[in-house]
Design an enzyme around this catalytic site. Structure first.
Site, PDB file in Angstrom:
ATOM      1  CG  ASP A   1      -0.295  -0.403   2.513  1.00  0.00           C
ATOM      2  OD1 ASP A   1       0.942  -0.435   2.568  1.00  0.00           O
ATOM      3  OD2 ASP A   1      -1.018  -0.674   3.483  1.00  0.00           O
TER       4      ASP A   1
ATOM      5  CG  ASP B   1      -8.787  -1.118  11.891  1.00  0.00           C
ATOM      6  OD1 ASP B   1      -7.787  -1.782  11.521  1.00  0.00           O
ATOM      7  OD2 ASP B   1      -9.295  -0.220  11.193  1.00  0.00           O
TER       8      ASP B   1
ATOM      9  CG  HIS C   1      -6.014  -2.226   8.812  1.00  0.00           C
ATOM     10  ND1 HIS C   1      -6.247  -0.890   9.046  1.00  0.00           N
ATOM     11  CD2 HIS C   1      -4.671  -2.368   8.929  1.00  0.00           C
ATOM     12  CE1 HIS C   1      -5.116  -0.275   9.300  1.00  0.00           C
ATOM     13  NE2 HIS C   1      -4.140  -1.141   9.239  1.00  0.00           N
TER      14      HIS C   1
ATOM     15  CD  GLU D   1      -8.702   1.212   7.686  1.00  0.00           C
ATOM     16  OE1 GLU D   1      -8.631   0.260   8.474  1.00  0.00           O
ATOM     17  OE2 GLU D   1      -8.138   2.300   7.891  1.00  0.00           O
TER      18      GLU D   1
HETATM   19  C1  GLP Z   1      -0.634   0.530   8.502  1.00  0.00           C
HETATM   20  C2  GLP Z   1      -0.237  -0.333   7.310  1.00  0.00           C
HETATM   21  C3  GLP Z   1      -0.383  -1.809   7.642  1.00  0.00           C
HETATM   22  C4  GLP Z   1       0.288  -2.120   8.951  1.00  0.00           C
HETATM   23  C5  GLP Z   1      -0.331  -1.302  10.055  1.00  0.00           C
HETATM   24  C6  GLP Z   1       0.276  -1.585  11.417  1.00  0.00           C
HETATM   25  O1  GLP Z   1      -2.010   0.630   8.631  1.00  0.00           O
HETATM   26  N1  GLP Z   1      -0.998  -0.044   6.149  1.00  0.00           N
HETATM   27  O2  GLP Z   1       0.166  -2.570   6.581  1.00  0.00           O
HETATM   28  O3  GLP Z   1       0.161  -3.495   9.235  1.00  0.00           O
HETATM   29  O4  GLP Z   1      -0.123   0.057   9.730  1.00  0.00           O
HETATM   30  O5  GLP Z   1       1.412  -0.812  11.647  1.00  0.00           O
HETATM   31  P1  GLP Z   1       2.440  -1.064  12.803  1.00  0.00           P
HETATM   32  O6  GLP Z   1       3.247  -2.246  12.391  1.00  0.00           O
HETATM   33  O7  GLP Z   1       3.272   0.176  12.863  1.00  0.00           O
HETATM   34  O8  GLP Z   1       1.669  -1.325  14.036  1.00  0.00           O
END
Ligand code: GLP
Length: 260
Positions: free
Chosen positions: A67, A136, A138, A143
């Protein structure tokens, strides 16, 4: 789904890196699906160490990122382009032309998303997809409510995701509210999925994803539909799993291992 509970974040990162390296040893021109966020940083550091010290070779590898935020240029310090370059690509030998990351600045998102999907197919599909999980539930930026068959597309971010990510920006208003993300359906087509999670902030989402019903409200629960999905956790992220002892029993008693 296989659940591997590791004592620490460092152990979790090493175990996940071994999984990625095994794919590369078996197929030097593998296609890797990359994730951003703080969770996979340890995994990337371990792959970089393996590259430097053990000669793990990325010269034939192709990568696709999950993404990117809409509106951030690749030079923006919070863009996923910048993140990937700083934390991984500049330390290994992947040919730059083999690196694919969704564009946050195209003027035709629909055409871009279709092209991205086509490129994944043209290179033969993703061999192993790395995933984190949002609080959440995802995966990528799918989402709650995202179709479990969704493809790469433009998405509006949920408010909890914007709140979670605000810590990286000067102010909440600077966090983009749109992203381009691979769909859940796109992700499920990878041959192997590995999802990493650490810390107690993720414990609830992990329990919902692993032991709850398959639902578009928790898009990580779609991993239950995949024939080769492994979830790597540290003890804090595993804290709300009801079947913890069972996963540990299975890890100790894999077929072929001496009975314990
Ligand atoms: C963002 C990314 C996800 C990732 C999430 C969690 O939303 N799009 O791919 O898994 O953050 O991030 P973190 O690893 O910093 O908790």
């Amino acid at each position: 789904m296989e659940v591997i509970i590791c004592p620490t974040y460092a152990d979790m990162s090493r175990a996940a890196a071994r999984e990625v390296a095994n794919v590369l040893y078996a197929k030097p021109n593998a296609v890797l699906g990359m994730a951003t966020g703080s969770t996979p940083l340890g995994l990337y550091q371990e792959l970089v160490r393996m590259h430097r010290e053990e000669g793990l070779d990325f010269s034939q590898v192709t990568t696709f990122n999950l993404d990117e935020y809409v509106g951030l240029s690749p030079q923006h310090e919070q863009s996923y382009h910048f993140f990937m370059h700083e934390n991984f690509f500049k330390h290994v030998n992947i040919p730059p032309q083999n690196v694919y990351i969704p564009s946050g600045t195209t003027n035709n998102y629909k055409a871009f998303c279709e092209w991205y999907e086509r490129r994944i197919k043209e290179v033969g599909g993703i061999d192993i997809q790395i995933l984190g999980i949002g609080s959440d539930g995802h995966i990528a930026f799918n989402e709650p409510g995202s179709s479990l068959m969704s493809r790469t597309r433009l998405k509006t971010l949920a408010k909890p995701t914007i709140d979670d990510n605000a810590r990286f920006f000067a102010q909440r208003e600077d966090v983009p509210i749109y992203a381009i993300t691979m769909g859940v359906g796109t992700i499920l087509e990878a041959r192997e999925l590995i999802l990493l999670a650490n810390g107690k902030k993720k414990a609830h989402a992990v329990a919902e994803a692993v032991e709850g019903p398959v639902t578009s409200m928790i898009t990580a629960s779609a991993l239950q539909l995949h024939p080769a999905a492994t979830v790597f956790l540290d003890t804090e992220a595993a804290a709300e799993l009801k079947m913890r002892d069972y996963y540990q029993w299975i890890q100790k008693n894999k077929p072929g291992a001496p009975r314990t």
